[in-house]
Scaffold this motif. Structure first.
Motif, PDB file in Angstrom:
ATOM      1  N   LEU A  67       0.593  -1.250   0.034  1.00  0.00           N
ATOM      2  CA  LEU A  67      -0.064  -0.041  -0.138  1.00  0.00           C
ATOM      3  C   LEU A  67       0.796   1.322   0.158  1.00  0.00           C
ATOM      4  O   LEU A  67       0.596   2.114  -0.585  1.00  0.00           O
ATOM      5  CB  LEU A  67      -1.121  -0.024   1.205  1.00  0.00           C
ATOM      6  CG  LEU A  67      -1.883  -1.176   1.169  1.00  0.00           C
ATOM      7  CD1 LEU A  67      -2.870  -0.942   2.474  1.00  0.00           C
ATOM      8  CD2 LEU A  67      -3.120  -0.739  -0.136  1.00  0.00           C
ATOM      9  N   ARG A  68       2.050   1.112   0.640  1.00  0.00           N
ATOM     10  CA  ARG A  68       2.837   2.411   0.757  1.00  0.00           C
ATOM     11  C   ARG A  68       3.535   2.709  -0.915  1.00  0.00           C
ATOM     12  O   ARG A  68       4.116   3.821  -0.976  1.00  0.00           O
ATOM     13  CB  ARG A  68       4.165   2.038   1.504  1.00  0.00           C
ATOM     14  CG  ARG A  68       3.438   2.084   3.060  1.00  0.00           C
ATOM     15  CD  ARG A  68       4.835   2.192   4.169  1.00  0.00           C
ATOM     16  NE  ARG A  68       4.342   1.867   5.395  1.00  0.00           N
ATOM     17  CZ  ARG A  68       4.237   0.777   5.814  1.00  0.00           C
ATOM     18  NH1 ARG A  68       5.073  -0.290   5.384  1.00  0.00           N
ATOM     19  NH2 ARG A  68       4.060   0.752   7.223  1.00  0.00           N
ATOM     20  N   ARG A  69       3.301   1.837  -1.745  1.00  0.00           N
ATOM     21  CA  ARG A  69       3.833   1.983  -3.090  1.00  0.00           C
ATOM     22  C   ARG A  69       2.701   3.155  -3.825  1.00  0.00           C
ATOM     23  O   ARG A  69       3.056   3.314  -4.799  1.00  0.00           O
ATOM     24  CB  ARG A  69       4.009   1.000  -3.823  1.00  0.00           C
ATOM     25  CG  ARG A  69       4.844   0.083  -3.260  1.00  0.00           C
ATOM     26  CD  ARG A  69       5.402  -1.221  -4.154  1.00  0.00           C
ATOM     27  NE  ARG A  69       5.967  -2.308  -3.586  1.00  0.00           N
ATOM     28  CZ  ARG A  69       5.344  -3.530  -3.201  1.00  0.00           C
ATOM     29  NH1 ARG A  69       4.209  -3.988  -3.906  1.00  0.00           N
ATOM     30  NH2 ARG A  69       6.109  -4.543  -2.557  1.00  0.00           N
ATOM     31  N   LEU A  70       1.663   3.391  -3.079  1.00  0.00           N
ATOM     32  CA  LEU A  70       0.664   4.069  -3.766  1.00  0.00           C
ATOM     33  C   LEU A  70       0.962   5.456  -3.727  1.00  0.00           C
ATOM     34  O   LEU A  70       0.664   6.453  -2.651  1.00  0.00           O
ATOM     35  CB  LEU A  70      -0.799   3.784  -3.146  1.00  0.00           C
ATOM     36  CG  LEU A  70      -1.446   2.352  -3.324  1.00  0.00           C
ATOM     37  CD1 LEU A  70      -2.747   2.122  -2.672  1.00  0.00           C
ATOM     38  CD2 LEU A  70      -1.313   1.956  -4.765  1.00  0.00           C
ATOM     39  N   THR A  71       2.022   6.053  -4.503  1.00  0.00           N
ATOM     40  CA  THR A  71       2.412   7.262  -4.459  1.00  0.00           C
ATOM     41  C   THR A  71       1.621   8.398  -5.069  1.00  0.00           C
ATOM     42  O   THR A  71       1.828   9.719  -4.934  1.00  0.00           O
ATOM     43  CB  THR A  71       3.779   7.436  -4.812  1.00  0.00           C
ATOM     44  OG1 THR A  71       3.963   6.884  -6.218  1.00  0.00           O
ATOM     45  CG2 THR A  71       4.833   6.712  -3.930  1.00  0.00           C
ATOM     46  N   MET A  72       0.674   7.896  -6.029  1.00  0.00           N
ATOM     47  CA  MET A  72      -0.208   8.746  -6.830  1.00  0.00           C
ATOM     48  C   MET A  72      -1.338   9.226  -5.986  1.00  0.00           C
ATOM     49  O   MET A  72      -1.711   8.684  -4.926  1.00  0.00           O
ATOM     50  CB  MET A  72      -0.846   7.969  -8.212  1.00  0.00           C
ATOM     51  CG  MET A  72      -1.713   6.684  -7.665  1.00  0.00           C
ATOM     52  SD  MET A  72      -1.235   5.549  -6.868  1.00  0.00           S
ATOM     53  CE  MET A  72      -0.060   4.769  -8.088  1.00  0.00           C
ATOM     54  N   PRO A  73      -2.116  10.245  -6.429  1.00  0.00           N
ATOM     55  CA  PRO A  73      -3.125  10.710  -5.693  1.00  0.00           C
ATOM     56  C   PRO A  73      -4.261   9.329  -5.723  1.00  0.00           C
ATOM     57  O   PRO A  73      -4.469   8.893  -6.592  1.00  0.00           O
ATOM     58  CB  PRO A  73      -3.714  11.836  -6.455  1.00  0.00           C
ATOM     59  CG  PRO A  73      -2.472  12.220  -7.265  1.00  0.00           C
ATOM     60  CD  PRO A  73      -1.626  11.065  -7.411  1.00  0.00           C
ATOM     61  N   VAL A  74      -4.797   9.389  -4.418  1.00  0.00           N
ATOM     62  CA  VAL A  74      -5.599   8.041  -4.132  1.00  0.00           C
ATOM     63  C   VAL A  74      -6.873   8.793  -3.461  1.00  0.00           C
ATOM     64  O   VAL A  74      -6.829   9.548  -2.573  1.00  0.00           O
ATOM     65  CB  VAL A  74      -5.141   7.293  -3.269  1.00  0.00           C
ATOM     66  CG1 VAL A  74      -6.064   5.995  -3.006  1.00  0.00           C
ATOM     67  CG2 VAL A  74      -3.647   6.648  -3.885  1.00  0.00           C
ATOM     68  N   LEU A  75      -8.036   8.203  -3.971  1.00  0.00           N
ATOM     69  CA  LEU A  75      -9.591   8.488  -3.421  1.00  0.00           C
ATOM     70  C   LEU A  75     -10.066   7.368  -3.082  1.00  0.00           C
ATOM     71  O   LEU A  75     -10.284   6.190  -3.962  1.00  0.00           O
ATOM     72  CB  LEU A  75     -10.226   9.272  -4.262  1.00  0.00           C
ATOM     73  CG  LEU A  75     -11.858   9.509  -3.912  1.00  0.00           C
ATOM     74  CD1 LEU A  75     -11.985  10.310  -2.764  1.00  0.00           C
ATOM     75  CD2 LEU A  75     -12.667   9.890  -5.036  1.00  0.00           C
ATOM     76  N   VAL A  76     -10.647   7.127  -1.955  1.00  0.00           N
ATOM     77  CA  VAL A  76     -11.284   5.770  -1.370  1.00  0.00           C
ATOM     78  C   VAL A  76     -12.564   6.160  -1.085  1.00  0.00           C
ATOM     79  O   VAL A  76     -12.821   7.017  -0.053  1.00  0.00           O
ATOM     80  CB  VAL A  76     -10.474   5.151  -0.305  1.00  0.00           C
ATOM     81  CG1 VAL A  76     -11.210   3.818   0.215  1.00  0.00           C
ATOM     82  CG2 VAL A  76      -9.188   4.675  -0.779  1.00  0.00           C
ATOM     83  N   ILE A  77     -13.492   5.632  -1.598  1.00  0.00           N
ATOM     84  CA  ILE A  77     -15.037   5.803  -1.003  1.00  0.00           C
ATOM     85  C   ILE A  77     -15.652   4.310  -0.733  1.00  0.00           C
ATOM     86  O   ILE A  77     -15.686   3.449  -1.333  1.00  0.00           O
ATOM     87  CB  ILE A  77     -15.913   6.585  -2.090  1.00  0.00           C
ATOM     88  CG1 ILE A  77     -15.403   7.935  -2.612  1.00  0.00           C
ATOM     89  CG2 ILE A  77     -17.365   6.744  -1.436  1.00  0.00           C
ATOM     90  CD1 ILE A  77     -16.027   8.652  -3.687  1.00  0.00           C
ATOM     91  N   ALA A  78     -16.161   4.243   0.602  1.00  0.00           N
ATOM     92  CA  ALA A  78     -16.708   3.005   0.897  1.00  0.00           C
ATOM     93  C   ALA A  78     -18.021   3.308   1.712  1.00  0.00           C
ATOM     94  O   ALA A  78     -18.211   4.397   2.173  1.00  0.00           O
ATOM     95  CB  ALA A  78     -15.712   2.373   1.795  1.00  0.00           C
ATOM     96  N   GLY A  79     -19.135   2.276   2.005  1.00  0.00           N
ATOM     97  CA  GLY A  79     -20.059   2.404   2.854  1.00  0.00           C
ATOM     98  C   GLY A  79     -19.735   1.800   4.272  1.00  0.00           C
ATOM     99  O   GLY A  79     -19.479   0.808   4.421  1.00  0.00           O
ATOM    100  N   ALA A  80     -20.495   2.584   5.242  1.00  0.00           N
ATOM    101  CA  ALA A  80     -20.440   2.110   6.581  1.00  0.00           C
ATOM    102  C   ALA A  80     -21.157   1.066   6.960  1.00  0.00           C
ATOM    103  O   ALA A  80     -20.918   0.142   7.814  1.00  0.00           O
ATOM    104  CB  ALA A  80     -20.781   3.321   7.676  1.00  0.00           C
ATOM    105  N   ARG A  81     -22.179   0.756   6.073  1.00  0.00           N
ATOM    106  CA  ARG A  81     -22.999  -0.414   6.381  1.00  0.00           C
ATOM    107  C   ARG A  81     -22.739  -1.535   5.229  1.00  0.00           C
ATOM    108  O   ARG A  81     -23.544  -2.472   5.085  1.00  0.00           O
ATOM    109  CB  ARG A  81     -24.461  -0.110   6.112  1.00  0.00           C
ATOM    110  CG  ARG A  81     -24.927   0.776   6.842  1.00  0.00           C
ATOM    111  CD  ARG A  81     -26.375   1.124   7.143  1.00  0.00           C
ATOM    112  NE  ARG A  81     -26.767   2.029   8.131  1.00  0.00           N
ATOM    113  CZ  ARG A  81     -27.974   2.367   8.302  1.00  0.00           C
ATOM    114  NH1 ARG A  81     -29.172   2.012   7.564  1.00  0.00           N
ATOM    115  NH2 ARG A  81     -28.256   3.292   9.160  1.00  0.00           N
ATOM    116  N   ASP A  82     -21.360  -1.598   4.831  1.00  0.00           N
ATOM    117  CA  ASP A  82     -21.169  -2.705   3.842  1.00  0.00           C
ATOM    118  C   ASP A  82     -21.098  -4.254   4.592  1.00  0.00           C
ATOM    119  O   ASP A  82     -20.382  -4.212   5.481  1.00  0.00           O
ATOM    120  CB  ASP A  82     -19.797  -2.552   3.248  1.00  0.00           C
ATOM    121  CG  ASP A  82     -19.198  -3.376   2.062  1.00  0.00           C
ATOM    122  OD1 ASP A  82     -19.498  -4.587   2.034  1.00  0.00           O
ATOM    123  OD2 ASP A  82     -18.222  -2.810   1.187  1.00  0.00           O
ATOM    124  N   ALA A  83     -21.771  -5.088   4.225  1.00  0.00           N
ATOM    125  CA  ALA A  83     -21.851  -6.245   4.797  1.00  0.00           C
ATOM    126  C   ALA A  83     -20.906  -7.264   4.228  1.00  0.00           C
ATOM    127  O   ALA A  83     -20.485  -8.320   4.924  1.00  0.00           O
ATOM    128  CB  ALA A  83     -23.219  -6.969   4.411  1.00  0.00           C
TER     129      ALA A  83
END
Length: 277
Positions: free
Chosen positions: A218-234
């Motif tokens: 994960l530390r190799r992700l040097t590019m701009p990163v956007l993460v969107i997730a749902g709080a109720r993800d089952a």
């Protein structure tokens, strides 16, 4: 074999072709050769615009992006890829998720399309695929968008029990499963529900557990990163995803949507704002 019967696979492909005919913007349909077999790609947007590659989730195909592509193709040359081994028009090949097979497959796809550096958006299994590529080929990824990505937070399995309990109840059971697992309201999207019902009647989903990316990857992700997730993800631990991304990729922007389950929909504008920022 990715379908219960060949006749069922034909029904899914036929309905998919109908959806492709209603693609919201002009598009090209390309079939490119790769080491895993032919790969189908829907291409939209100006030829001279920067490239944006899209990876859908499991049990889906490029039609998953039909609500987003009109806005995104105004700024990008958009390549919606049918993942191999899924109910689209690409080869049914399913190499093991561990190792570099999928990365090498994408190398072939990008070479055939003449792509060097790209932005990538992926959802669920497609988010896992986006991470697999971006952590191994970070120099080729300009920006990275991850919608409910696999491979970061813990996979959950309680939803499997509920799905099995609902299965004997036919269409009504499938409606409950979609609501419980994905957070999708069948009554609000009857056409989408009918298509998903067709897919999951005939399609055989992957049973392989998604490999988890280590902190070093994960530390190799040097590019701009956007993460969107749902709080109720089952299906996935979104808060675990948030915690690990914030620790290993501190420059990433992470949004947890409080009332959203696994299906992260309606994020066209936030994603476009990030990609063009």
């Amino acid at each position: 074999m990715i379908y219960r019967t060949e006749a069922g696979g034909q029904q899914i492909r036929r309905r998919y072709q109908q959806l492709l005919a209603s693609w919201p913007v002009p598009a090209e349909h390309l079939r490119v050769p790769t080491r895993e077999g032919e790969t189908f790609v829907v291409v939209s947007g100006p030829r001279d615009a920067p490239p944006l590659v899209l990876f859908h989730g499991s049990g889906a195909n490029a039609a998953a992006w039909m609500g987003d592509v009109a806005a995104w193709s105004g700024k990008f040359r958009v390549y919606a890829v049918d993942m191999i081994g899924e109910p689209g028009l690409s080869a049914p090949s399913r190499p093991p998720l561990g190792g570099d097979a999928y990365v090498r497959w994408l190398d072939d796809v990008f070479e055939a399309l003449g792509l060097d550096q790209v932005s990538i958006a992926g959802m669920s299994l497609g988010g896992w695929l986006a991470l697999a590529y971006a952590t191994r080929r970070p120099e080729r990824v300009a920006r990275l968008v991850l919608l409910c990505p696999g491979g970061v937070g813990r996979q959950k399995y309680g939803w499997l029990v509920k799905t099995l309990l609902y299965k004997p109840f036919g269409e009504r059971g499938l409606r409950r499963s979609l609501k419980t697992v994905a957070g999708m309201d069948a009554a609000a999207s009857p056409e989408a529900f009918a298509y998903l019902q067709l897919i999951f009647t005939h399609f055989l989903p992957r049973k392989e557990k998604l490999p988890v990316f280590g902190d070093d990857a994960l530390r190799r992700l040097t590019m701009p990163v956007l993460v969107i997730a749902g709080a109720r993800d089952a299906m996935l631990d979104s808060f675990g995803t948030e915690r690990r991304i914030r620790q290993a990729v501190p420059h990433a922007k992470v949004t947890i949507l409080p009332e959203v389950a696994h299906a992260v929909l309606g994020q066209t504008e936030p994603v476009l704002e990030f990609l063009t920022g």
